[in-house]
Design a protein around this motif. Structure first.
Motif, PDB file in Angstrom:
ATOM      1  N   GLN A 194       0.685  -1.049  -0.184  1.00 23.70           N
ATOM      2  CA  GLN A 194       0.002  -0.961   0.140  1.00 23.70           C
ATOM      3  C   GLN A 194       0.957   0.871  -0.068  1.00 23.70           C
ATOM      4  O   GLN A 194       0.024   2.160  -0.764  1.00 23.70           O
ATOM      5  CB  GLN A 194      -1.199   0.353   1.132  1.00 23.70           C
ATOM      6  CG  GLN A 194      -2.159   1.055   0.588  1.00 23.70           C
ATOM      7  CD  GLN A 194      -3.322   1.070   1.500  1.00 23.70           C
ATOM      8  OE1 GLN A 194      -4.044   0.302   2.368  1.00 23.70           O
ATOM      9  NE2 GLN A 194      -3.949   2.886   1.950  1.00 23.70           N
ATOM     10  N   VAL A 195       1.565   1.171   0.675  1.00 19.04           N
ATOM     11  CA  VAL A 195       2.776   2.532   0.713  1.00 19.04           C
ATOM     12  C   VAL A 195       3.199   2.215  -0.677  1.00 19.04           C
ATOM     13  O   VAL A 195       3.549   3.763  -1.636  1.00 19.04           O
ATOM     14  CB  VAL A 195       4.066   2.691   2.289  1.00 19.04           C
ATOM     15  CG1 VAL A 195       4.981   3.465   1.559  1.00 19.04           C
ATOM     16  CG2 VAL A 195       3.471   2.236   3.308  1.00 19.04           C
ATOM     17  N   ALA A 196       3.707   1.572  -1.510  1.00 21.39           N
ATOM     18  CA  ALA A 196       4.355   1.411  -2.432  1.00 21.39           C
ATOM     19  C   ALA A 196       3.081   1.980  -3.526  1.00 21.39           C
ATOM     20  O   ALA A 196       3.579   2.814  -4.372  1.00 21.39           O
ATOM     21  CB  ALA A 196       4.909   0.593  -2.850  1.00 21.39           C
ATOM     22  N   SER A 197       1.581   1.751  -3.850  1.00 15.39           N
ATOM     23  CA  SER A 197       0.864   2.005  -5.178  1.00 15.39           C
ATOM     24  C   SER A 197       0.635   3.477  -4.500  1.00 15.39           C
ATOM     25  O   SER A 197       0.259   4.509  -4.410  1.00 15.39           O
ATOM     26  CB  SER A 197      -0.093   1.258  -4.307  1.00 15.39           C
ATOM     27  OG  SER A 197      -1.239   1.657  -5.027  1.00 15.39           O
ATOM     28  N   GLU A 198       0.175   3.340  -2.918  1.00 13.77           N
ATOM     29  CA  GLU A 198      -0.572   5.276  -2.510  1.00 13.77           C
ATOM     30  C   GLU A 198       0.060   6.228  -1.802  1.00 13.77           C
ATOM     31  O   GLU A 198      -0.173   7.059  -2.265  1.00 13.77           O
ATOM     32  CB  GLU A 198      -2.256   4.462  -1.270  1.00 13.77           C
ATOM     33  CG  GLU A 198      -2.790   2.960  -2.421  1.00 13.77           C
ATOM     34  CD  GLU A 198      -3.464   3.558  -0.985  1.00 13.77           C
ATOM     35  OE1 GLU A 198      -3.651   4.524  -0.201  1.00 13.77           O
ATOM     36  OE2 GLU A 198      -5.202   2.875  -1.727  1.00 13.77           O
ATOM     37  N   GLN A 199       1.281   5.177  -1.423  1.00 10.72           N
ATOM     38  CA  GLN A 199       2.122   7.186  -1.269  1.00 10.72           C
ATOM     39  C   GLN A 199       3.548   7.036  -1.993  1.00 10.72           C
ATOM     40  O   GLN A 199       3.384   8.509  -2.117  1.00 10.72           O
ATOM     41  CB  GLN A 199       2.903   6.611   0.062  1.00 10.72           C
ATOM     42  CG  GLN A 199       2.004   6.377   1.348  1.00 10.72           C
ATOM     43  CD  GLN A 199       0.663   7.150   1.199  1.00 10.72           C
ATOM     44  OE1 GLN A 199       1.074   8.262   0.701  1.00 10.72           O
ATOM     45  NE2 GLN A 199      -0.657   6.432   1.417  1.00 10.72           N
TER      46      GLN A 199
END
Length: 452
Positions: free
Chosen positions: A388-393
């Protein structure tokens, strides 16, 4: 170098809200390919995706340990201008790595199990008073592992692995007198008198679920700092599986005073995790010091053995503790060591193991008769947090992974890839394995960056 985002501002804005939904996700929990030594790669890179040379890679998930990380990241910056984002897990959270690589590593962001327990500040004070420095990664989990082991041993009333196993949830899970690092000796006395207690730890509230994993977890999102350290930009707390009624527990607390509690510490003084092992060992010694320096009729003896972050050495070291009659072991640190140690030394000899930092999914699924616990959360969650960090942030749409060829690396790579594609609509072009202690990782890195 032009960055796509101001990472510090974005990560601080991630917050609990954006990631809290991950807590209830369990996946299949099975992992794949875990045999203690790892499978699925030849150290020269194994492409399990598509043609990584045909697309631009947005983010590389690099999974490994600091000793190999020195060479790996030097090779990377020789081949790349750093235009890809890199996300790393706890195994590479070493402040000295930045200086040793000789690059500011501004395109690297990490996640790691955090010191997010109700007694974090109390532990930090104890550690700083004893060693004159700030505690590092996995030190809270190491303290909690030994603290729970001492309490369970006292509750059992004997140096018996089976007795300790059956008291682990009695002393860690609700209900009873709340015990923290601050009043730890009072907790030892209470359980020696047969009174119920509820240990509230430095790393979490240390409630064990049915598998012996933490029911709750916290994760740091972190980055390298310019002064050769690391800094958490956010801490995310998660409520996981309910521990109520989980696992076997004794009906009564036997207790008793006038005896010696034996504790083994099986952590890396040398090898790939030596840089974090020292702090973990220091933290693991503190609960014994607290008891031995207090006016209580219990003595704690600890025996330390070095795993060298290597499976065969770890098994030999574990057998040394087993042969010495130690019924409870804090360790080991890495999953590539912990799994074979558990299978070949601890479980057959009915010795309780409680790892402070072994996070691979395969640990959860050991056929262990409930002798294997851990105070570090499973990579089932960390893989999701990283995705999620890779995708959204970080705004990534295309990823590759570059993982150390063992249980820890392979299973975390697969969990990240599965979630990144299924839940965030990303593409994982390749999962590339590399072996430890190689002179160069150039070919594996070239495959991971897709020829960029």
């Amino acid at each position: 170098m032009s960055r796509k985002i101001d990472r510090r501002d974005v990560l601080k804005g991630a917050g609990v809200t954006g990631l809290a939904a991950l807590a209830g996700c369990t996946g299949n929990g099975n992992g794949t390919g875990g045999n203690g030594n790892g499978t699925g790669g030849n150290g020269n890179g194994t492409d399990t995706g598509g043609d990584s040379g045909s697309v631009d890679v947005d983010v590389i998930n690099v999974i490994g340990y600091p000793e190999d990380g020195n060479t790996l990241f030097r090779n990377y910056y020789e081949l790349s201008d750093g235009s890809e984002d890199i996300i790393v897990p706890d195994g590479l959270r070493d402040g000295e790595l930045q200086q040793q690589v000789g690059n500011p590593m501004e395109n690297v962001v990490g996640t790691a199990p955090a010191a997010g327990g109700p007694a974090q500040e109390a532990f930090s004070g104890l550690y700083e008073n004893e060693y004159g420095e700030t505690p590092g990664v996995f030190t809270t989990q190491s303290y909690d592992s030994v603290a729970v082991g001492i309490l369970a041993n006292v509750a059992a009333g004997e140096n018996s692995g089976t007795g300790i196993r059956d008291q682990m949830r009695n002393v860690a899970n609700p209900d009873g007198m709340e015990v923290t690092p601050e009043n730890f000796v009072e907790g030892v006395e209470a359980v020696a008198n047969g009174d119920p207690i509820n240990y509230q730890g430095a790393s979490s509230d240390v409630n064990f679920n049915e598998a012996g994993d933490p029911a709750n977890a916290a994760y740091d999102v972190w980055e390298f700092t310019g002064d050769g350290g690391t800094e958490a930009t956010d801490t995310l707390n998660f409520e996981g599986d309910s521990p109520d009624g989980a696992g076997p527990s004794a009906d009564t607390i036997e207790g008793g005073l006038g005896r010696t509690v034996d504790i083994g510490i099986l952590l890396p003084e040398t090898g790939n995790l030596a840089s974090v092992g020292e702090g973990m060992i220091n933290a693991a010694e503190i609960p014994a010091m607290q008891v031995n320096e207090a006016d209580v009729d219990i003595e704690v003896e600890t025996q330390l053995e070095d795993t060298n972050t290597e499976p065969n050495t770890g098994i030999q070291a574990a057998n040394s503790l087993v042969n010495a009659g130690v019924p409870y072991i804090c360790g080991s640190a890495s999953s590539g060591v912990n799994v074979p140690v558990a299978q070949q030394a601890l479980i057959p000899n009915q010795v309780v193991g409680c790892s402070p930092s072994s996070t691979a999914l395969s640990v959860t699924n050991l056929e262990d008769d409930d002798y294997i616990f851990r105070t570090a959360p499973s990579d089932l969650l960390q893989g999701r947090v990283m995705a999620q960090v890779a995708s959204e942030q970080l705004g990534a749409e295309v990823a590759t992974t570059l993982y150390v060829n063992n249980d820890y690396g392979q299973q975390l790579s697969e969990q990240f890839a599965s979630v990144f594609e299924a839940d965030f609509g990303g593409t994982v072009e390749a999962q590339v394995a590399y072996n430890q202690n190689e002179d160069s990782y150039t070919s594996a890195i070239q495959e991971a960056i897709g020829g960029n």
